[in-house]
Design a protein around this motif. Sequence first.
Motif, mmCIF file in Angstrom:
data_model
loop_
_atom_site.group_PDB
_atom_site.id
_atom_site.type_symbol
_atom_site.label_atom_id
_atom_site.label_comp_id
_atom_site.label_asym_id
_atom_site.label_seq_id
_atom_site.Cartn_x
_atom_site.Cartn_y
_atom_site.Cartn_z
ATOM 1 N N LEU A 95 0.804 -1.220 0.000
ATOM 2 C CA LEU A 95 0.000 0.000 0.000
ATOM 3 C C LEU A 95 0.845 1.282 0.000
ATOM 4 O O LEU A 95 0.612 2.158 -0.843
ATOM 5 N N PRO A 96 1.813 1.442 0.914
ATOM 6 C CA PRO A 96 2.599 2.694 0.880
ATOM 7 C C PRO A 96 3.387 2.866 -0.410
ATOM 8 O O PRO A 96 3.578 3.989 -0.881
ATOM 9 N N VAL A 97 3.857 1.764 -0.993
ATOM 10 C CA VAL A 97 4.592 1.851 -2.255
ATOM 11 C C VAL A 97 3.692 2.367 -3.364
ATOM 12 O O VAL A 97 4.075 3.242 -4.157
ATOM 13 N N ALA B 105 3.162 14.237 -13.907
ATOM 14 C CA ALA B 105 2.208 14.246 -15.032
ATOM 15 C C ALA B 105 2.339 12.995 -15.896
ATOM 16 O O ALA B 105 2.493 13.064 -17.136
ATOM 17 N N TRP B 106 2.302 11.831 -15.271
ATOM 18 C CA TRP B 106 2.316 10.581 -16.023
ATOM 19 C C TRP B 106 1.045 10.468 -16.859
ATOM 20 O O TRP B 106 0.062 11.174 -16.617
ATOM 21 N N PRO B 107 1.021 9.575 -17.825
ATOM 22 C CA PRO B 107 -0.187 9.395 -18.639
ATOM 23 C C PRO B 107 -1.409 9.087 -17.774
ATOM 24 O O PRO B 107 -1.297 8.439 -16.730
ATOM 25 N N ALA B 108 -2.559 9.539 -18.242
ATOM 26 C CA ALA B 108 -3.789 9.369 -17.456
ATOM 27 C C ALA B 108 -4.090 7.908 -17.205
ATOM 28 O O ALA B 108 -4.564 7.540 -16.124
ATOM 29 N N TRP B 109 -3.818 7.055 -18.197
ATOM 30 C CA TRP B 109 -4.142 5.638 -18.012
ATOM 31 C C TRP B 109 -3.296 5.017 -16.905
ATOM 32 O O TRP B 109 -3.770 4.158 -16.150
ATOM 33 N N LEU B 110 -2.035 5.458 -16.798
ATOM 34 C CA LEU B 110 -1.156 4.920 -15.762
ATOM 35 C C LEU B 110 -1.595 5.405 -14.376
ATOM 36 O O LEU B 110 -1.620 4.627 -13.407
ATOM 37 N N ALA B 111 -1.962 6.696 -14.291
ATOM 38 C CA ALA B 111 -2.456 7.232 -13.019
ATOM 39 C C ALA B 111 -3.752 6.528 -12.618
ATOM 40 O O ALA B 111 -3.968 6.192 -11.453
ATOM 41 N N GLY B 112 -4.614 6.282 -13.609
ATOM 42 C CA GLY B 112 -5.869 5.572 -13.328
ATOM 43 C C GLY B 112 -5.612 4.158 -12.841
ATOM 44 O O GLY B 112 -6.311 3.655 -11.948
ATOM 45 N N LEU B 113 -4.624 3.508 -13.422
ATOM 46 C CA LEU B 113 -4.273 2.152 -13.003
ATOM 47 C C LEU B 113 -3.785 2.145 -11.554
ATOM 48 O O LEU B 113 -4.154 1.263 -10.759
ATOM 49 N N LEU B 114 -2.951 3.138 -11.201
ATOM 50 C CA LEU B 114 -2.450 3.219 -9.835
ATOM 51 C C LEU B 114 -3.583 3.503 -8.841
ATOM 52 O O LEU B 114 -3.614 2.941 -7.742
ATOM 53 N N VAL B 115 -4.517 4.379 -9.227
ATOM 54 C CA VAL B 115 -5.670 4.647 -8.359
ATOM 55 C C VAL B 115 -6.467 3.375 -8.128
ATOM 56 O O VAL B 115 -6.890 3.069 -6.998
ATOM 57 N N ALA B 116 -6.668 2.598 -9.190
ATOM 58 C CA ALA B 116 -7.405 1.343 -9.062
ATOM 59 C C ALA B 116 -6.671 0.349 -8.166
ATOM 60 O O ALA B 116 -7.283 -0.328 -7.333
ATOM 61 N N LEU B 117 -5.344 0.290 -8.308
ATOM 62 C CA LEU B 117 -4.549 -0.623 -7.482
ATOM 63 C C LEU B 117 -4.591 -0.215 -6.015
ATOM 64 O O LEU B 117 -4.677 -1.084 -5.130
ATOM 65 N N VAL B 118 -4.524 1.096 -5.742
ATOM 66 C CA VAL B 118 -4.621 1.569 -4.359
ATOM 67 C C VAL B 118 -5.984 1.202 -3.769
ATOM 68 O O VAL B 118 -6.085 0.713 -2.640
ATOM 69 N N LEU C 62 -8.054 -1.216 -4.707
ATOM 70 C CA LEU C 62 -8.163 -2.663 -4.519
ATOM 71 C C LEU C 62 -7.336 -3.129 -3.326
ATOM 72 O O LEU C 62 -7.741 -4.036 -2.599
ATOM 73 N N THR C 63 -6.187 -2.506 -3.124
ATOM 74 C CA THR C 63 -5.340 -2.873 -1.980
ATOM 75 C C THR C 63 -6.016 -2.503 -0.668
ATOM 76 O O THR C 63 -6.007 -3.282 0.291
ATOM 77 N N LEU C 64 -6.621 -1.303 -0.622
ATOM 78 C CA LEU C 64 -7.355 -0.893 0.575
ATOM 79 C C LEU C 64 -8.515 -1.843 0.850
ATOM 80 O O LEU C 64 -8.751 -2.247 2.003
ATOM 81 N N LEU C 65 -9.240 -2.211 -0.192
ATOM 82 C CA LEU C 65 -10.365 -3.121 -0.036
ATOM 83 C C LEU C 65 -9.900 -4.496 0.433
ATOM 84 O O LEU C 65 -10.485 -5.096 1.340
ATOM 85 N N GLY C 66 -8.820 -4.979 -0.194
ATOM 86 C CA GLY C 66 -8.305 -6.290 0.198
ATOM 87 C C GLY C 66 -7.816 -6.309 1.632
ATOM 88 O O GLY C 66 -8.061 -7.272 2.368
ATOM 89 N N VAL D 131 -10.515 2.899 6.885
ATOM 90 C CA VAL D 131 -9.804 3.292 5.674
ATOM 91 C C VAL D 131 -8.291 3.219 5.873
ATOM 92 O O VAL D 131 -7.554 2.701 5.024
ATOM 93 N N GLN D 132 -7.819 3.725 7.018
ATOM 94 C CA GLN D 132 -6.371 3.792 7.256
ATOM 95 C C GLN D 132 -5.755 2.437 7.542
ATOM 96 O O GLN D 132 -4.667 2.114 7.036
ATOM 97 N N TYR D 133 -6.403 1.652 8.382
ATOM 98 C CA TYR D 133 -5.798 0.405 8.856
ATOM 99 C C TYR D 133 -6.597 -0.845 8.504
ATOM 100 O O TYR D 133 -6.139 -1.955 8.769
ATOM 101 N N GLY D 134 -7.795 -0.678 7.943
ATOM 102 C CA GLY D 134 -8.621 -1.839 7.635
ATOM 103 C C GLY D 134 -9.388 -2.359 8.827
ATOM 104 O O GLY D 134 -10.056 -3.393 8.733
ATOM 105 N N THR D 135 -9.300 -1.658 9.976
ATOM 106 C CA THR D 135 -9.973 -2.103 11.191
ATOM 107 C C THR D 135 -11.490 -1.982 11.035
ATOM 108 O O THR D 135 -11.991 -0.895 10.746
ATOM 109 N N PRO D 136 -12.233 -3.068 11.199
ATOM 110 C CA PRO D 136 -13.685 -2.993 11.021
ATOM 111 C C PRO D 136 -14.343 -2.132 12.097
ATOM 112 O O PRO D 136 -13.830 -2.011 13.214
#
Length: 224
Positions: free
Chosen positions: A113-115, A127-140, A142-146, A198-203
């Motif tokens: 997550l921090p990486v 200012a990376w390409p929008a698709w790459l930024a979008g991919l990173l947002v999606a990965l963040v 999904l990682t938070l959800l997981g 959100v921060q720690y995943g604590t329910p």
Amino acid sequence: MTLPTTPAAPQPAPEAALADLARLALQLGTATGLPAITLAVSPGVDVDPDVDPLVGVQETDCHPATVLHVDQALLYADPDSPAGRAAAGALAHEIVCAATPFTRVGVWLDRALPVLIVALAAGLGLAWPAWLAGLLVALVGLTLLGRAVVVGAREAFVDDVAANRLTTFGLDGDACITAMFDQHAATTTRAEQLLDLVQYGTPTITMRRRALSHARTQAGQSAA
């Protein structure tokens, strides 16, 4: 003129209460396989028996003992009161939690997550390409959800096992864990609980209540 004073109500001896907590900690620690447990009473001068009980856990590299910091107010709580039941529930939860290792998936998600967040910040700044930024947002996301799923499952497991352990030792385990929930809900706002999610995943407390109720329903169906 000297007015008569009303003698203060006698309080339970802190030595006896600490001995009871120590015996319970020993039983729980032995049952969960912890090598050693140290109970540390937090210092304080003004002892209020109505203060919400607090039990914190600390791991140390100096020796194998799990250190449990017990609020001094616990030494003056009636075992049959909500505070006393919450004390037993918190003690059992922290001991079982200390004996339950994180899964490899949980460890990996915590490290990833921090990486990902740093990479996302760098991408936005450069200012990376929008698709790459979008991919990173999606990965963040999904990682938070997981992580929330993994941590939630671990907390549900710990609450269930802690309640069962307390019942084994002659206490009402579900009542103790529920009292712990009540105490936590009374001292933290809904917003704070959502922030921890959100921060720690604590329910949240509501999620933990629901998980414990679901575990009891499943146990009843299995018994039937």
